[in-house]
Design an enzyme around this catalytic site. Structure first.
Site, PDB file in Angstrom:
ATOM      1  CD  GLU A  55      -2.968  -1.044   2.291  1.00  0.00           C
ATOM      2  OE1 GLU A  55      -2.907  -0.118   3.118  1.00  0.00           O
ATOM      3  OE2 GLU A  55      -3.867  -1.894   2.297  1.00  0.00           O
ATOM      4  CD  GLU A  62      -3.555  -5.703   4.429  1.00  0.00           C
ATOM      5  OE1 GLU A  62      -4.365  -4.831   4.818  1.00  0.00           O
ATOM      6  OE2 GLU A  62      -2.332  -5.521   4.396  1.00  0.00           O
TER       7      GLU A  62
HETATM    8  C1  GCO Z   1      -3.141  -2.264   5.328  1.00  0.00           C
HETATM    9  C2  GCO Z   1      -2.698  -2.211   6.530  1.00  0.00           C
HETATM   10  C3  GCO Z   1      -2.964  -3.145   7.627  1.00  0.00           C
HETATM   11  C4  GCO Z   1      -4.065  -2.666   8.481  1.00  0.00           C
HETATM   12  C5  GCO Z   1      -5.384  -3.148   7.969  1.00  0.00           C
HETATM   13  C6  GCO Z   1      -6.555  -2.677   8.778  1.00  0.00           C
HETATM   14  O1  GCO Z   1      -2.342  -2.899   4.586  1.00  0.00           O
HETATM   15  O2  GCO Z   1      -4.120  -1.614   5.070  1.00  0.00           O
HETATM   16  O3  GCO Z   1      -1.564  -2.651   6.036  1.00  0.00           O
HETATM   17  O4  GCO Z   1      -1.744  -3.141   8.238  1.00  0.00           O
HETATM   18  O5  GCO Z   1      -3.886  -3.096   9.765  1.00  0.00           O
HETATM   19  O6  GCO Z   1      -5.569  -2.703   6.668  1.00  0.00           O
HETATM   20  O7  GCO Z   1      -6.634  -1.294   8.729  1.00  0.00           O
END
Ligand code: GCO
Length: 452
Positions: free
Chosen positions: A163, A356
Site C-alpha cells: 500500500e 487483505e
Molecule cells: C493495510 C494495513 C494493515 C491494516 C489493515 C486494517 O495494509 O491496510 O496494512 O496493516 O492493519 O488494513 O486497517
C-alpha cells in the site's frame, strides 16, 4: 462452481503490528518506533514496542495458525531488524529470526508469503531523506537481495510493497502515519515515484537471485466502486471509470500506483490532476517500474456504489441510514469483493490474490472464556461469496488472506481495534482462538463449500 482446486487460504499480519522486540537483538529503529515516541500521534500513547510479542512467541503463534488450518501466512519483514542502518551491515540475529520463522512455518505445512515492506522504514534512511532520496531504490534492492539470498531456497512467494497509497499518502502527505510528515504534493509524489522504482528494482533482484522459482506480486490498495444496477452496462462502465479515476490532489487512488507498475505509464487523468506537482520521469524509469508480475495482490475492505440520479447522471448513491458498519465505522460492502477483483483483472490482466480483507469488531472474552465474533463470520461469509462469484464469472482468483491472523497494533489507532481471528490479551499475552478462527478452519477444509 466453487473456489479453484489450488486456491490458497491464508491470513496476514505485518512485522511492526505484531512482532514487538523493538529493541531486541540489535534491531535498528524504524519510522514507526520513532512515531510512537511522539506524544499524541497514536491512540492512547500505544506503541508497537511489545505488540503481540510475536518475536518471542512465534512458535506458539505458528501452532495457532496450524490449529486454524491455514495453508499460507502472509508476513512482512522488518527492514531495520535485518539491516539496522537500512543498508550495509546485516544483523545476523534479526535475519535469523525470519529464517527460523520460515522453518517453523514449513514444518507446520504453512507456506510463507513474504511482504518485503509493510511500512517499518529504517529511521537511519529516513534521516538520509527516506523515499525522497533517489538512492532509495538501491537501498531497497540491497535489502531485497539480503532476504532473497537467505530465504529463497525455502520461500517462493514474494510481495514488494504494501500500500504505497498509505505509506506515502498517510505517512508523508497527511502525516497521520509514520514518519508523520506533511509534505507538499510534489514532494510526496516524488517520494512515491522512488518507491515505485524501488518496487521494480526489487522484482528484478528477486527474479535474478531467487534459488527457487519465485512468484512475485505487489500489494496496493484503493477504493472499489460498485455499480448499483449490475445489469446496466453503462452503470458498470461508470463504476469502472470511477474506480480507476485520479480526481483528487492526494495519494488516495488506484491507478497512479498500479498503472506504472503493470502498464508502464502514469494514468493520463493523474497527470492532469497533479499537473506541475507530478514527478519528473527519467528515460527508463517505467522500464524499471514495470516488471513482469505473477499476480495482483489486492487489499480490499469496502467500496462505494455508483448509480443514476433522476436525470440519469451517475453519482455516488450513498448508503441508507442504519447501514451495517464495522467497529471502526468502515461500511460493510460485500460486493466490493466481486467488483474490485473483476475490474482489477480486466485492467491489469493478472490473476488476483486478496492479500487483505477483514474487519475490526468489538471483541472481548465472554463469561464462558471464549471470544464470540459472529459479525466477523458473517462479514467474511458475505465477502467470500462475492469473491467466489468473481471466480465464477471468469476472474482467475488464486488466494485469500484474511486480515488479520491476530489482533494487533492498528497503526495510529493503537490497540483500539481488533482485526484478528485470534484474540490477544496484551497484558498477559494470552491468545484465544475466536469463533471465527474455528469457523475459518471449516472454510479452508471444505475449500469454501461451507459458505453456502
Ligand atoms: C493495510 C494495513 C494493515 C491494516 C489493515 C486494517 O495494509 O491496510 O496494512 O496493516 O492493519 O488494513 O486497517
Amino acid at each position: 462452481m466453487s473456489f479453484p482446486k489450488e486456491f490458497v487460504w491464508g491470513a496476514a499480519a505485518a512485522s511492526y503490528q505484531i512482532e514487538g522486540g523493538a529493541y531486541d537483538d540489535d534491531k535498528g529503529l524504524s519510522v514507526w518506533d520513532m512515531m510512537c515516541r511522539q506524544p499524541g500521534r497514536v491512540y492512547g500513547g500505544h506503541t508497537g514496542e511489545v505488540a503481540c510479542d510475536h518475536y518471542n512467541r512465534y512458535r506458539e503463534d505458528v501452532a495457532l495458525m496450524q490449529e486454524m488450518g491455514l495453508m499460507a501466512y502472509r508476513l512482512s519483514v522488518s527492514w531495520p531488524r535485518v539491516l539496522p542502518a537500512g543498508t550495509g551491515a546485516v544483523n545476523e540475529k534479526g535475519l535469523s529470526f525470519y529464517d527460523r520463522l520460515v522453518d517453523v512455518l514449513l514444518e507446520a505445512d504453512i507456506v510463507p508469503h513474504i511482504t518485503l515492506f509493510h511500512w517499518d522504514f529504517p529511521h537511519e534512511l529516513y534521516c538520509r531523506g527516506g523515499w525522497l532520496n533517489p538512492d532509495s531504490q538501491e537501498w531497497f534492492a540491497e535489502y531485497t537481495a539480503v532476504l532473497v539470498d537467505r530465504l529463497s531456497d525455502r520461500v517462493r512467494h514474494w510481495m514488494t510493497l504494501n500500500e504505497p497509497q498509505c505509506f506515502i499518502g498517510l505517512g508523508m502527505l497527511e502525516g497521520t502515519h509514520a514518519p508523520g510528515d506533511k509534505l507538499g504534493l510534489a514532494e510526496a509524489l516524488r517520494a512515491g515515484h522512488h518507491a515505485l522504482l524501488a518496487h521494480g528494482r526489487s522484482v528484478q533482484v528477486i527474479r535474478a537471485r531467487a534459488k527457487s522459482d519465485p512468484i512475485v506480486g505487489y500489494a496496493p490498495t484503493g477504493t472499489p466502486v460498485m455499480p448499483q444496477d449490475e445489469s446496466d452496462p453503462e452503470n458498470v462502465e461508470a463504476a469502472r471509470r470511477a474506480m480507476f479515476a485520479v480526481k483528487n490532489r492526494n495519494c488516495w487512488n488506484i491507478s497512479w500506483w498500479s498503472d506504472p507498475v503493470i502498464l508502464g505509464h502514469y494514468p493520463e487523468d493523474g497527470l492532469s490532476t497533479y499537473g506541475a506537482d507530478a514527478p519528473k520521469v527519467k528515460d527508463g524509469d517505467f522500464d524499471i517500474m514495470c516488471q513482469p508480475l505473477d499476480f495482483y495482490g489486492a487489499n480490499v475492505y469496502n467500496g462505494w456504489t455508483i448509480g443514476r440520479n433522476e436525470q440519469g447522471k451517475f453519482r455516488n448513491v450513498g448508503r441508507p441510514e442504519g447501514h451495517a458498519v464495522c467497529a471502526n465505522k468502515w461500511p460493510v460492502t460485500p460486493t466490493a469483493l466481486y467488483w474490485a477483483p473483476r475490474f482489477y483483472y480486466e485492467r491489469y490482466k493478472l490473476p488476483i490474490t486478496i492479500c487483505e480483507n477483514g474487519l475490526s469488531c468489538q471483541d472481548w472474552v465472554s463469561v464462558d472464556g471464549q471470544v464470540h465474533d459472529p459479525l466477523r463470520i458473517d462479514f467474511t461469509t458475505r465477502y467470500l461469496r462475492e469473491f467466489r462469484r468473481a471466480g465464477e464469472d471468469g476472474v482467475p482468483i488464486e488466494g485469500y488472506f484474511h486480515w488479520s491472523a491476530f489482533d494487533n497494533f492498528e497503526w495510529a489507532e493503537g490497540y483500539n481495534e481488533r482485526f484478528g481471528l485470534v484474540y490477544v490479551d496484551y497484558q498477559t499475552q494470552e491468545r484465544i482462538l475466536k469463533d471465527s478462527a474455528r469457523w475459518y478452519r471449516t472454510v479452508i477444509e471444505s475449500n469454501g463449500a461451507v459458505l453456502g
